[in-house]
Design a protein around this motif. Structure first.
Motif, mmCIF file in Angstrom:
data_model
loop_
_atom_site.group_PDB
_atom_site.id
_atom_site.type_symbol
_atom_site.label_atom_id
_atom_site.label_comp_id
_atom_site.label_asym_id
_atom_site.label_seq_id
_atom_site.Cartn_x
_atom_site.Cartn_y
_atom_site.Cartn_z
ATOM 1 N N ALA A 30 0.848 -1.157 -0.013
ATOM 2 C CA ALA A 30 0.064 0.134 0.148
ATOM 3 C C ALA A 30 0.865 1.187 0.052
ATOM 4 C CB ALA A 30 -0.890 -0.019 1.263
ATOM 5 N N SER A 31 0.456 2.211 -0.600
ATOM 6 C CA SER A 31 1.106 3.678 -0.561
ATOM 7 C C SER A 31 0.077 4.873 -0.777
ATOM 8 C CB SER A 31 2.120 3.614 -1.711
ATOM 9 O OG SER A 31 1.318 3.762 -3.044
ATOM 10 N N SER A 32 0.319 5.837 -0.332
ATOM 11 C CA SER A 32 -0.333 6.995 -0.126
ATOM 12 C C SER A 32 0.534 8.118 -0.605
ATOM 13 C CB SER A 32 -1.042 7.162 1.226
ATOM 14 O OG SER A 32 -0.103 7.642 2.190
ATOM 15 N N GLU A 33 -0.259 9.238 -1.248
ATOM 16 C CA GLU A 33 0.403 10.341 -1.531
ATOM 17 C C GLU A 33 -0.371 11.631 -1.256
ATOM 18 O OE1 GLU A 33 2.577 12.291 -5.694
ATOM 19 O OE2 GLU A 33 0.897 10.665 -5.736
ATOM 20 N N ILE A 34 -0.077 12.582 -0.671
ATOM 21 C CA ILE A 34 -0.688 13.915 -0.163
ATOM 22 C C ILE A 34 -0.193 15.227 -1.103
ATOM 23 C CG2 ILE A 34 -1.375 15.170 1.712
ATOM 24 C CD1 ILE A 34 -0.591 12.895 3.579
ATOM 25 N N LYS A 35 -1.320 15.723 -1.766
ATOM 26 C CA LYS A 35 -0.966 16.756 -2.414
ATOM 27 C C LYS A 35 -1.868 17.935 -1.987
ATOM 28 C CE LYS A 35 1.116 14.781 -6.578
ATOM 29 N NZ LYS A 35 1.038 14.607 -8.254
ATOM 30 N N SER A 36 -1.501 19.292 -2.213
ATOM 31 C CA SER A 36 -2.446 20.269 -1.965
ATOM 32 C C SER A 36 -2.777 21.182 -3.087
ATOM 33 C CB SER A 36 -1.772 21.376 -0.925
ATOM 34 O OG SER A 36 -0.614 21.567 -1.470
ATOM 35 N N ILE A 37 -4.110 21.573 -2.939
ATOM 36 C CA ILE A 37 -4.417 22.535 -4.172
ATOM 37 C C ILE A 37 -4.973 23.990 -3.630
ATOM 38 C CG2 ILE A 37 -5.858 22.823 -6.128
ATOM 39 C CD1 ILE A 37 -6.280 19.791 -5.962
ATOM 40 N N VAL A 38 -4.630 24.915 -4.099
ATOM 41 C CA VAL A 38 -5.221 26.112 -3.696
ATOM 42 C C VAL A 38 -6.035 26.648 -4.769
ATOM 43 C CG1 VAL A 38 -4.685 28.527 -3.058
ATOM 44 C CG2 VAL A 38 -3.196 26.802 -2.250
ATOM 45 N N LYS A 39 -7.359 26.801 -4.391
ATOM 46 C CA LYS A 39 -8.558 27.272 -5.615
ATOM 47 C C LYS A 39 -9.286 28.171 -4.935
ATOM 48 C CE LYS A 39 -11.935 24.970 -8.452
ATOM 49 N NZ LYS A 39 -12.712 23.762 -8.877
ATOM 50 N N ILE A 44 -6.967 23.098 -0.408
ATOM 51 C CA ILE A 44 -7.874 21.668 -0.462
ATOM 52 C C ILE A 44 -6.613 20.713 -0.446
ATOM 53 C CG2 ILE A 44 -9.063 20.177 -1.800
ATOM 54 C CD1 ILE A 44 -10.276 22.764 -3.191
ATOM 55 N N ILE A 45 -6.806 19.626 0.282
ATOM 56 C CA ILE A 45 -6.173 18.526 0.345
ATOM 57 C C ILE A 45 -6.551 17.456 -0.566
ATOM 58 C CG2 ILE A 45 -4.902 16.778 1.798
ATOM 59 C CD1 ILE A 45 -3.535 19.341 2.017
ATOM 60 N N HIS A 46 -5.681 16.755 -1.239
ATOM 61 C CA HIS A 46 -6.171 15.308 -1.982
ATOM 62 C C HIS A 46 -5.153 14.313 -1.805
ATOM 63 C CE1 HIS A 46 -7.973 13.690 -5.360
ATOM 64 N NE2 HIS A 46 -6.789 13.007 -5.488
ATOM 65 N N ILE A 47 -5.674 13.305 -1.053
ATOM 66 C CA ILE A 47 -5.306 12.158 -0.635
ATOM 67 C C ILE A 47 -5.368 10.929 -1.802
ATOM 68 C CG2 ILE A 47 -4.789 10.444 0.978
ATOM 69 C CD1 ILE A 47 -5.837 12.611 3.170
ATOM 70 N N THR A 48 -4.467 10.226 -2.321
ATOM 71 C CA THR A 48 -4.452 9.087 -3.126
ATOM 72 C C THR A 48 -3.818 8.026 -2.557
ATOM 73 O OG1 THR A 48 -4.100 10.802 -4.961
ATOM 74 C CG2 THR A 48 -4.110 8.240 -5.322
ATOM 75 N N ILE A 49 -4.665 7.002 -2.457
ATOM 76 C CA ILE A 49 -4.247 5.556 -1.698
ATOM 77 C C ILE A 49 -4.309 4.540 -2.801
ATOM 78 C CG2 ILE A 49 -4.705 3.968 0.189
ATOM 79 C CD1 ILE A 49 -5.823 6.128 1.774
#
Length: 387
Positions: free
Chosen positions: A266-275, A280-285
């Motif tokens: 398993a792996s996860s990635e956290i990215k942020s967006i400013v809109k 906004i935080i986007h988490i992909t697992i």
């Protein structure tokens, strides 16, 4: 030739002498493998320690197996003092030995001490040259002394039993492994909330007590503010933090009964967006697994679409765990244990300057998007249940 033999004999004598000196030095040390911190009713520090005992073996030659004192188990001792170093000094005086902390694996913090604040413990951990930066912090809801004076049937050195359980539970995602260095970094952050794993005792003294490690102790700066103890929300935190590496996912079958999926990676990635000036935080697992058990009339070989349905069910289970973790962190504790603030700071340094001071008000209502991708790699030797 004679000169060569002489040098050889001198070398042997020096080697044996150094060995004896090393033994003598070790005998003068009280080697601590675990210690606990509690607060007494009068505000003093009560330090519990597990110190390696030594046992004489039969006399013999070289090799370290005969005639030496070797660690076999531990003795639990308690001392008090106005400060942590003061309490350890009292212990040293009682033992007539210098207390050695270089082999400490864990520091257990009692609830009262954790709620009062562990700033002094952090200072002691960082300032002292003996404690390593990878010593693990653990919190107990009772007294640390209860944990420290417990021996278990699994290992004659309880610290080894704790290490084995902690390693397994950490891979399963049911407890975080927080070192003194990691805790200190969270304390130094303006936005991150420190956390630590939770340790407790189960069973009774007649049958035997065992250590149990599940849960997260949440801090606001150096003070404990509460616990996350549900397995789903705890693993949800660890999904986000990319710490789940093994275990099982149990979910209802679309046919009947339940399906067990083994987590193989398993792996996860956290990215942020400013809109529109809104973070906004986007988490992909991403998770891969194998079918470990199922019942019903489903046959994945005849109908491969079943696997797609299973994967979608997995996605929903993982997302539900993550959402529970987010709710606890944002609404219950209002504590950024995920360090989302640092993610935004890294991705959008200019925008971060405008929101840094108000992050504690922004975090509880921060929008977090969760995306999960599960895939089943193998269905096992049989394609459908036997019954």
């Amino acid at each position: 030739m004679k000169k060569g033999i002489a040098f050889f004999m001198i070398y042997i004598i020096m080697f044996l002498t150094v060995g004896c000196m090393a033994k003598t030095e070790i005998e003068k040390l009280a080697i601590v493998v675990t210690f606990g911190v509690d607060i007494t009713t009068d505000g003093k520090y009560m330090i519990s320690t597990q110190i390696l005992k030594t046992q004489k073996q039969s006399p013999g030659g070289m090799g370290g197996s005969k005639g030496e004192k070797q660690p076999t188990e531990v003795m639990a001792l308690i001392s008090t003092g106005d400060t942590i170093p003061d309490a350890l000094d009292h212990l040293s005086k009682e033992l007539g030995k210098k207390v050695a902390l270089s082999h400490v694996k864990f520091i257990v913090i009692g609830e009262d001490a954790a709620k009062a604040g562990i700033a002094e413990l952090m200072d002691f951990s960082a300032r002292g040259y003996q404690l390593r930066p990878n010593v693990v912090f653990l919190v107990t809801s009772g007294k640390a002394s209860e944990i420290l004076r417990t021996s278990t049937p699994e290992d004659s050195i309880p610290a080894n039993a704790i290490a084995a359980i902690l390693n397994l539970q950490a891979n399963y995602g049911y407890v975080p492994v927080t070192t003194t260095m990691e805790f200190a970094n969270s304390l130094a952050s303006k936005t991150a909330a420190p956390m630590a794993g939770v340790i407790s005792l189960h069973g009774d003294e007649q049958v035997g007590r065992v250590f149990k490690m599940i849960g997260i102790a949440v801090f606001k700066k150096d003070k404990l503010i509460g616990y996350m103890m549900g397995e789903e929300e705890v693993r949800g935190v660890q999904w986000i933090r990319d710490k789940v590496k093994a275990g099982n996912i149990v979910m209802p079958s679309p046919n009947k009964g339940s399906i067990t999926i083994e987590i193989i990676s398993a792996s996860s990635e956290i990215k942020s967006i400013v809109k529109d000036n809104k973070p906004i935080i986007h988490i992909t697992i991403n998770k891969k697994g194998n079918i470990r058990g199922m019942v019903g009339d489903l046959d994945a070989m005849k109908n491969p679409e079943i696997l797609t349905e299973f994967e979608q069910l997995e996605n929903e289970v993982i997302k539900k765990e993550v959402e529970k973790a987010l709710y606890a962190a944002q609404k219950t504790f209002k504590a950024d244990i995920f360090d989302f603030g640092e993610t935004i700071h890294r991705d959008y340094p200019d925008e971060w300057k405008n929101i840094e001071e108000s992050w504690s008000e922004i975090f509880p209502d921060l929008e977090v998007e969760v995306e999960v991708h599960s895939s089943i790699q193998r269905i096992g030797v049989i394609s459908k249940p036997l019954y």
